[in-house]
Design an enzyme around this catalytic site. Structure first.
Site, PDB file in Angstrom:
ATOM      1  CE  LYS A 197      -6.015   3.726   4.330  1.00 33.67           C
ATOM      2  NZ  LYS A 197      -6.261   3.051   3.043  1.00 33.67           N
ATOM      3  NE  ARG A 218      -0.792   1.883   1.546  1.00 32.62           N
ATOM      4  CZ  ARG A 218      -0.480   1.219   0.434  1.00 32.62           C
ATOM      5  NH1 ARG A 218       0.034   1.853  -0.602  1.00 32.62           N
ATOM      6  NH2 ARG A 218      -0.683  -0.082   0.353  1.00 32.62           N
ATOM      7  CE  LYS A 249      -8.121   1.166   6.617  1.00 28.02           C
ATOM      8  NZ  LYS A 249      -8.077   0.886   5.204  1.00 28.02           N
TER       9      LYS A 249
HETATM   10  C1  PBG Z   1      -5.960   0.739   0.724  1.00 28.41           C
HETATM   11  C2  PBG Z   1      -6.450   0.081   1.958  1.00 28.41           C
HETATM   12  C3  PBG Z   1      -5.685  -0.445   3.009  1.00 28.41           C
HETATM   13  C4  PBG Z   1      -6.600  -0.966   3.926  1.00 28.41           C
HETATM   14  C5  PBG Z   1      -7.870  -0.786   3.412  1.00 28.41           C
HETATM   15  N1  PBG Z   1      -7.760  -0.104   2.203  1.00 28.41           N
HETATM   16  C6  PBG Z   1      -4.229  -0.583   3.153  1.00 28.41           C
HETATM   17  C7  PBG Z   1      -3.366   0.584   3.336  1.00 28.41           C
HETATM   18  O1  PBG Z   1      -3.813   1.742   3.347  1.00 28.41           O
HETATM   19  O2  PBG Z   1      -2.156   0.379   3.431  1.00 28.41           O
HETATM   20  C8  PBG Z   1      -6.213  -1.613   5.213  1.00 28.41           C
HETATM   21  C9  PBG Z   1      -7.269  -2.442   5.853  1.00 28.41           C
HETATM   22  C10 PBG Z   1      -6.743  -3.272   6.959  1.00 28.41           C
HETATM   23  O3  PBG Z   1      -5.569  -3.153   7.378  1.00 28.41           O
HETATM   24  O4  PBG Z   1      -7.526  -4.097   7.465  1.00 28.41           O
HETATM   25  N2  PBG Z   1      -6.647   0.261  -0.401  1.00 28.41           N
END
Ligand code: PBG
Length: 333
Positions: A197, A218, A249
């Site tokens: 991610k 983050r 992701k």
């Molecule tokens: C964190 C999480 C995020 C998304 C899914 N789970 C946000 C992030 O990491 O800032 C993003 C999903 C999206 O942008 O559609 N719980």
């Protein structure tokens, strides 16, 4: 005059011929619908940065889940937005908390006819918006966060999740969640690990979707967009810790990573077409700059072609409707 013997165009000559030779196609069961439920709502609340997507009430969420069953979707991924947040995200562990209740409601409505998945992360629950708890210096404390994640996994399993999906990118998260699930008797609950991610600008609209309180970014826990090899290291760690499914992701800006992971992974691979990917296509389509339906279909197909076995997309219901030849109303995603 010499004519070409090889004519790839022969196999593109009619729709039926193209369908016959298509290497990849989408099916409703490939698709997972991410949904948001917000505590205290009496009406669904539109998310302006994601046109057509709403924050659900319990009632509309359950209706969306039932519709997902009718459409033959692969699954539904639940995100909860609590009314009250604190430094340690207490609402995430409360069986009466918004997410745990939603899991129970959805599970009661759909039984085993749809895979019910829950986001396992603290960012929606903390008042500072980080995916973990903070130490005295204000940094995200990996190991203190793991203790909460382990309890959260059990709380979500108890509520009825078939799959828990840790998305916080803490080191060791899959292992502690697996162990806690097993100890609590939830050997059959699966872990879908957000393994690779990336710290992406394309999460922007999601921050509105969950009313994120985050200041800053983050980057101390999500991956650096410049890194490719590192994705395999993350995947291998999660597999060693017991991940049943691994995820890449975002999707579209990371199709190379997805292809790498899909080539190596012994377990199913998921990809998340995130909020910014959705918003870009919706915005361009709203301006008349691209053909909305074709752009959606092509974008999701590209993710499948890169190697995803399952795709989280906010268009899951609408796309499944097209695949099945029925039209799905806007605003029901
Ligand atoms: C964190 C999480 C995020 C998304 C899914 N789970 C946000 C992030 O990491 O800032 C993003 C999903 C999206 O942008 O559609 N719980």
């Amino acid at each position: 005059m010499s004519f070409p013997a090889q004519r790839p165009r022969r196999l593109r000559s009619t729709p039926a011929m193209r369908r016959l030779v298509a290497e990849y196609t989408l099916a409703p069961a490939d698709l997972i619908l991410p949904v948001f439920i917000r505590e205290g709502l009496t009406e669904p609340s539109p998310i302006t940065s994601m046109p057509g997507v709403v924050q659900h009430t319990t009632e509309t969420l359950v209706a969306a889940a039932r519709q997902a069953v009718d459409l033959g979707l692969g699954g539904i991924m639940l995100f909860g937005i609590p009314a009250v947040r604190d430094a340690v995200g207490s609402a995430s562990l409360d069986p009466d908390g918004v997410l745990n209740r939603a899991i129970a409601e959805v599970r009661a409505a759909v039984g085993d006819s749809l895979v019910v998945m829950s986001d396992l992360c603290l960012d929606e629950f903390t008042d500072h918006g980080h995916c973990g708890v903070l130490d005295d210096a204000g940094r995200v404390d990996n190991d203190a966060t793991l203790e909460i994640y382990a309890k959260m996994g059990v709380a979500q399993a108890r509520a009825g999740a078939h799959v828990v999906a840790p998305s916080g990118m803490m080191d060791g998260q899959v292992g502690v969640i697996r162990e806690a699930l097993d100890e609590a008797g939830f050997q059959d609950v699966s872990v879908l690990a957000y393994a690779a991610k990336y710290a992406s600008a394309f999460y922007g609209p999601f921050r509105e979707a969950v009313d994120s309180q985050l200041q800053g970014d983050r980057r101390t826990y999500q991956m650096d967009p410049g890194n490719r090899r590192e994705a395999m290291a993350e995947v291998e760690l999660d597999l060693a810790e017991g991940a049943d499914i691994i995820m890449v992701k975002p999707a579209m800006s990371y199709l190379d990573i997805l292809a790498d992971v899909a080539a190596e992974s012994p377990v199913p691979v998921a990809a998340y077409q995130i909020s910014g990917e959705y918003a870009m296509i919706e915005a361009a389509a709203a301006n008349g700059w691209i053909d909305r339906r074709r752009a959606i279909e092509e974008s999701v197909l590209s993710i499948k072609r890169a190697g995803a076995n399952m795709i989280l997309t906010y268009w899951a219901a609408e796309l499944a409707g097209w695949l099945r030849g029925t039209t799905i109303e806007k605003g029901t995603k």
